[in-house]
Design an enzyme around this catalytic site. Structure first.
Site, PDB file in Angstrom:
ATOM      1  N   THR A 178       0.828  -1.211  -0.012  1.00  0.00           N
ATOM      2  CA  THR A 178       0.246   0.066   0.086  1.00  0.00           C
ATOM      3  C   THR A 178       1.014   1.374  -0.106  1.00  0.00           C
ATOM      4  O   THR A 178       2.009   1.358   0.621  1.00  0.00           O
ATOM      5  CB  THR A 178      -0.977  -0.215   1.347  1.00  0.00           C
ATOM      6  OG1 THR A 178      -1.763  -1.184   1.190  1.00  0.00           O
ATOM      7  CG2 THR A 178      -1.807   1.228   1.334  1.00  0.00           C
ATOM      8  N   SER A 184      -6.330   0.064  -2.257  1.00  0.00           N
ATOM      9  CA  SER A 184      -6.869  -1.197  -3.239  1.00  0.00           C
ATOM     10  C   SER A 184      -6.355  -1.315  -4.619  1.00  0.00           C
ATOM     11  O   SER A 184      -6.499  -2.407  -5.207  1.00  0.00           O
ATOM     12  CB  SER A 184      -8.474  -1.074  -3.074  1.00  0.00           C
ATOM     13  OG  SER A 184      -8.817  -1.179  -1.755  1.00  0.00           O
ATOM     14  N   GLY A 217       2.864  -2.505   8.957  1.00  0.00           N
ATOM     15  CA  GLY A 217       3.126  -3.080  10.238  1.00  0.00           C
ATOM     16  C   GLY A 217       4.657  -3.452  10.150  1.00  0.00           C
ATOM     17  O   GLY A 217       4.993  -3.717   9.351  1.00  0.00           O
ATOM     18  N   ARG A 349     -28.391 -10.110  33.698  1.00  0.00           N
ATOM     19  CA  ARG A 349     -28.711  -8.830  34.214  1.00  0.00           C
ATOM     20  C   ARG A 349     -30.253  -8.683  33.987  1.00  0.00           C
ATOM     21  O   ARG A 349     -30.913  -9.190  33.044  1.00  0.00           O
ATOM     22  CB  ARG A 349     -28.189  -8.088  33.004  1.00  0.00           C
ATOM     23  CG  ARG A 349     -28.547  -6.478  33.223  1.00  0.00           C
ATOM     24  CD  ARG A 349     -27.980  -5.889  34.234  1.00  0.00           C
ATOM     25  NE  ARG A 349     -28.189  -4.420  34.001  1.00  0.00           N
ATOM     26  CZ  ARG A 349     -27.899  -3.477  34.980  1.00  0.00           C
ATOM     27  NH1 ARG A 349     -27.205  -3.960  36.114  1.00  0.00           N
ATOM     28  NH2 ARG A 349     -28.019  -2.178  34.951  1.00  0.00           N
ATOM     29  N   GLU A 462      -6.574  -4.992   3.612  1.00  0.00           N
ATOM     30  CA  GLU A 462      -6.461  -6.020   2.765  1.00  0.00           C
ATOM     31  C   GLU A 462      -7.684  -6.042   1.543  1.00  0.00           C
ATOM     32  O   GLU A 462      -8.170  -6.891   1.380  1.00  0.00           O
ATOM     33  CB  GLU A 462      -6.726  -7.395   3.660  1.00  0.00           C
ATOM     34  CG  GLU A 462      -5.616  -7.507   4.705  1.00  0.00           C
ATOM     35  CD  GLU A 462      -4.416  -8.590   4.063  1.00  0.00           C
ATOM     36  OE1 GLU A 462      -4.773  -9.200   3.042  1.00  0.00           O
ATOM     37  OE2 GLU A 462      -3.340  -8.257   4.572  1.00  0.00           O
ATOM     38  N   ASP A 464     -10.304  -2.936   0.309  1.00  0.00           N
ATOM     39  CA  ASP A 464     -11.608  -2.144   0.991  1.00  0.00           C
ATOM     40  C   ASP A 464     -12.563  -3.088   0.708  1.00  0.00           C
ATOM     41  O   ASP A 464     -12.911  -3.686  -0.202  1.00  0.00           O
ATOM     42  CB  ASP A 464     -11.528  -0.732   0.382  1.00  0.00           C
ATOM     43  CG  ASP A 464     -12.708   0.024   0.722  1.00  0.00           C
ATOM     44  OD1 ASP A 464     -12.739   0.657   1.648  1.00  0.00           O
ATOM     45  OD2 ASP A 464     -13.865  -0.127   0.060  1.00  0.00           O
TER      46      ASP A 464
END
Lengths: 724, 724
Positions: A178, A184, A217, A349, A462, A464
């Site tokens: 990217t 994309s 990353g 609850r 990975e 859009d």
């Protein structure tokens, strides 16, 4: 803190060894006192939880168990109130622990010392989301992207040199695809790799700011090298995007010509050091080209086994489909986790007094609460079944069991279809669960907000979601066109015309209404027929097909138009393309659910799951009810039975809700939320006890409301007496 | 960092003084080169941005400007990558800065040195969300809740003693209403305040764990005192929930009998020190009861001006409606901010080549992108107009301009209706915007993820959205029943029967279809009639009314049933109750939008806004299309024109998108996102420049695809030659 990780299962590629074969047949709320649920349960089906988990876990259930056992390890829990700096270091340390256990050896072929179990590898990977999603995604960067690029795009020398240190994490890597300017649309990246025959080197360059590699990353801190996607230029020809191994750090120092920027804080996944990379004429040896699909000789001559540059590029990208496959699976798991927490809490609850004025109602007994959670539960089951099929398709291609061109294309399409819908399902489910838990859902310790934060990016990375669904839509259009290829021109025209008539007939309600009038007779009968699974399939597939047919007709003139007009025409049908792709996914999910049902042997379990399938099918039909009505597929009479039928299903599913979330295979060890720990039930019982004692005691204060009513009644009586 | 805050506007209660009266008439993309947009713009309407902002800002535009100027101050920006500890201290310091500037003096009546401008006070408060939402919500706790409780529930002595230090922040306070066991159901809290006549003290007690006060801002660290909601017990009678002033800290130390727990990290708003408070027989003087609506004499005798305990409790709670009013406004502002960022980015960001194969398309030129953002933009406009009405209603009651019982009830209902829908609009819009910005939307610096984190809790605090909407639904049912009260029993029966017939007629499509057949003739004509604002109102109001009518009929037997059966019947219609309330909000929004249009003087601006109103109305109708079809309100023919019409509106709104977000009054000073700064346009231009130069140069590499095509063509030609 030291941790002993469980051993990797050995019978990795077969489904023989199954853990926790013993255990409760039912986690049903049998301990509930009669006042705790006011539901009329019209059956006493009991779910075989372990059996159902086995079916859901599918072929790689041993690997799923393995992944879940790591996720359950407290040392792999998502940390709270931690700086991004500390979180990044913690995540790196955890990744090293995974690596020490040969995490991901399953992904390697036997020739490289692995077990050739790509499906099992992803199955375990998908489970890591239950620990800290940052660990999962950092593992995805290192093993799923960086190592996979070397494995699938590189050749023997590359494997020998770089795979071992990559798997051991001695070589943390960056996957540099990217760019700031291009996500994309990978073919449009700006980075160049120009071959210099004099030095036998590639010159990697970022020619302008937008071509900076982005959101990577391991880029900001930990990466030693990057696999960089760049246009390969040699002898004056641009051969399109190829992948290059480029060292970026040595001894912790950034190498000359490389610039690094830190992406800083993100919406989630802050355990990962995302950053940007730019290259200023960085030179790498010729052999750093990952050359499986295209190579450059010392003199600069380019060669490739795949002549067509388009097909070559597609083939390279296909090797990377596992990211989408595994994100889809992880997203579904995240939805399962959220449902586990919210459903458990909702059975404990209480809020607002019931008709007795004394007991308070358990949240999950409210129809509205069921309506908020159960359709998502049903779709999560459908998705889990579909994911197993996707994983199977992935395994066939990547293990070599069935690596054909058709299978690759099908795999690409299915991954492009499920990753968007699974990730949106996760976000919708997590958000619904967070709101269903009220203020407690907003506390970080209860996990839901963190899951939303971490999973949010799944919708856009990975590939859009909207871009992927358009690819799916285009594929469906292509298939439709192909199905008409065999006819000659005259026949095609006639065919189109007849289809057009069919479709316009569908548009016109009158003819159909004659038939739908006949449907009306008895509401009960029509409701029963909506439970007919073949009618459900017929309805959902007719929409999936109908949308593509309509779109084909709408776009049929594009080929004879100017490029500009054709582009405008296609642009004006973008939303329909997405709708068609989503409708296709609905059909995939229903089919997978039906196939999944076939695998359930226990009759009672199956009976409950049939209701869940019905709920999935009917809420899906209900969501698109206007389409079914307008196209004459459902009469108004039959459509009117939908809500009642859905409401009845909710009531019938209610007693099994805890079992259904238990069957996902997660326990409090994975949920880790105080609100799903039983604490809430304890508090409620304590409060109920207090009030019981209070009511029984003699000196309990009397409610002013009671006095006020007595007073009012006495006044009225006095007035009446006066008057008479 | 020191900051000079702008002065509070003086002409606070009139709309005379308006800032930035000069400025561009249009921020329209006039600087765009012709290639930047491929749209056929069929009009040259130009929006008068400042004029439109004036209309949107309404009566308190000076206060809105003031609030926005503070939010624009860099010293009030949401911090990034900060520990919750530092964020909490920063937020407290910022709150003190607000207090130093007499922030909120507008809320006090003139008798207490204020300007009696509650509407203006909230208008400014709502704008603080554009800075750091933590500052806003902490201000809400201190001024909107703690100070308001003293002001509205206390009397003169309390005002004298505590208001000044509260407003100056010398007395940071806690609003202790919610308990672990009870959120929206306030009457069921467990905390008790038992009067001891011997010492003339109240004994505040938390009798069990679930009665611990929970999620309280200022509780964990900063609060010196709390206003505690507890059941007042004196002389053996429980007089229901009252409010008590209870000191909790002195010189930074927690007082005896008080226990404090920290809520820790939350999904957002981590600048606020939320925590829990429990009381172990803590004694406060009798006069610490905030006694406006109920008092206890020294001897323990209880007295109140309001005889009915139910009405008394409702009256006390009404004083707290401002929380809901202002959260609705802040949520709409957050949606406006998100749209400002995403729309701006979408006019600069490009992805995928257009038909020329050279230029890339600006995101906002994609129909899909328009479809993702513009309907939300339209609904945000509608909501902004409605919010001004709500604020007006609030001001009338609380300034004394029109403080009647009816006005109070209407205000309660409208706030209960708009807070849920505004907060969900904000979450949906922020999420859509975040996804529309791709990976960049996930970066914290671009604001969207932070907005989602902070706004998330809006859906469940100050009354859970679903609980509030049920209150609205019940109110509507009550009104409907009242409207039939004047008839005698026989007539009511007839009326119900005729209504039933009407409704069942609607259910049956045939009769209506006769009419709808007549509708079909020309698509253009029917499309034109959907633009008819009175038809839009007719459609949206018919659904709002129809749902309530149907519900009344469905529930009409509840009154003659056992309590248990009645509760079950009501429970099985919970979702319909919510739907009816939401349909009512749709009608409120459409009405407000139409009224808003009347205030726009500039003809061209109005023309654009009419399209936005049409988009709001038609997408709202489209969302519920199945209902309209099944009830015969829309023919299939007319329904089929909806999509085309919506698509045409998108195209027509596109050229005005930047102006429409600019009119919200926010600029890059408020957005603070690098992606909305113009940086993206700069990067795109740089890249385009590079490729232009590249194409013009002689030594640019040729694309292999071109060579490959040439080769393929040559081969084909050779084969053809061979064959002939």
């Amino acid at each position: 803190m030291t941790t002993t990780l469980p051993p990797v299962p050995t019978g990795a590629n077969d489904a023989g060894a199954v853990a926790n074969a013993t255990g409760p047949i039912s986690a049903n709320e049998s301990s509930e006192s009669p006042t705790e649920s006011h539901l009329h349960v019209d059956d006493d089906h009991r779910i075989d939880i372990n059996g159902l988990t086995k079916v859901l876990d599918g072929r790689w259930r041993d690997m799923r168990d393995y992944g879940r056992s790591i996720a359950a390890d407290p040392d792999f829990a998502r940390p709270m109130n931690i700086s991004k700096e500390d979180h990044r270091e913690l995540t790196l340390r955890r990744l090293k622990k995974l690596a020490e256990r040969n995490w991901s050896e399953q992904m390697l072929p036997k020739s490289l010392g692995g077990t050739n179990n790509p499906g099992g590898n992803l199955a375990a990977f998908e489970e890591l989301v239950a620990g800290d999603p940052s660990v999962q995604i950092k593992a995805g960067v290192q093993f799923g992207l960086f190592a996979s690029a070397i494995l699938h795009l590189g050749t023997e020398e590359h494997h020998k040199k770089w795979l071992a240190p990559t798997m051991s994490l001695d070589l943390p890597g960056v996957y540099a695809m990217t760019e700031i300017g291009h996500g994309s649309d990978v073919s449009a990246v700006g980075t160049t790799a120009t071959y210099d025959p004099e030095t036998e080197e590639f010159v990697i360059d970022t020619p302008f700011r937008a071509a900076t590699k982005e959101f990577l990353g391991n880029a900001a801190l930990h990466g030693h090298a990057a696999v960089v996607f760049a246009h390969l230029i040699t002898n004056g020809v641009n051969h399109g995007v190829h992948c290059f191994f480029v060292p970026i750090r040595e001894d912790g120092k950034i190498l000359p010509g490389v610039s690094v920027e830190d992406d800083g804080e993100k919406g989630g996944l802050n355990g990962i050091d995302n950053g940007r990379l730019a290259f200023d004429h960085v030179r790498v040896p010729r052999t750093n080209l990952l050359n499986r699909y295209g190579d450059v000789a010392a003199d600069g001559t380019y060669s490739s086994d795949i002549a067509s540059p388009g097909r070559r590029f597609f083939t390279m990208l296909t090797t990377l489909v596992q990211g989408r496959v595994s994100l889809s699976g992880a997203a579904i798991n995240a939805a399962e986790l959220a449902l586990g927490i919210a459903v458990t809490y909702a059975t404990q609850r209480r809020q607002f007094a019931d008709f007795t004025g004394i007991n308070e109602v358990v949240l999950l007994d409210y129809q509205l609460h069921q309506k908020r959670l159960f359709p998502l539960l049903a779709r999560t089951y459908a998705s889990a079944f579909a994911q197993e099929d996707l994983l199977q398709a992935f395994h066939e291609v990547f293990s070599g069991e069935g690596d054909t061109e058709d299978n690759r294309i099908d795999l690409e399409t299915m991954a492009a279809a499920l990753k968007p819908t699974s990730s949106w399902l996760a976000l919708d489910t997590i958000q619904a669960c967070r709101e269903a838990c009220g203020g407690a859902g907003y506390m970080a310790e209860n996990r839901l907000v963190g899951l939303h934060d971490d999973l949010d990016v799944y919708a856009t990375f990975e590939g859009d979601n909207h871009v992927l669904l358009q690819l799916v839509g285009k594929r469906l259009l292509g298939e439709y066109a192909n199905s008409m290829k065999d006819m000659d021109t005259g026949n095609v025209t006639k065919f189109i015309a007849s289809r057009a008539e069919t479709i316009s007939t569908r548009h016109t309600p009158w003819r159909r209404l004659l038939q739908s009038a006949a449907d009306l007779g008895s509401v009960r009968r029509t409701a029963a027929s909506l439970r007919d699974p073949s009618l459900q399939v017929e309805l959902i597939s007719s929409r999936a097909e109908g949308l593509i047919e309509e779109l084909s007709l709408d776009l049929r003139q594009a080929s004879s138009m100017s490029k500009q007009d054709a582009a405008a025409l296609v642009n004006s049908h973008q939303a329909e393309l997405i709708d068609a792709a989503k409708a296709h996914v609905d059909l995939i999910l229903l089919t997978a659910f039906n196939n999944g049902l076939e695998k359930i042997e226990d009759k009672e379990t199956k009976a409950v799951l049939v209701r869940l399938r019905d709920l999935f099918a009917l809420t899906t039909i209900k969501r698109e009810l206007a389409w079914y009505l307008m196209h004459g597929h459902l009469s108004h009479g039959r459509a009117r039975t939908l809500d009642d039928y859905i409401n009845r299903l909710l009531t019938k599913i209610r007693p099994h809700a805890l079992d259904l979330v238990a069957a996902f295979g997660y326990t409090q060890e994975h949920w880790r939320a105080p609100i799903s720990s039983g604490l809430e039930r304890q508090r409620q019982e304590e409060a109920a006890d207090y009030y019981r004692r209070h009511r029984a005691s003699n000196d309990a204060p009397i409610d002013e409301k009671v006095l006020y009513k007595r007073e009012q009644d006495a006044k009225k009586k006095a007035e009446r007496n006066k008057a008479s």
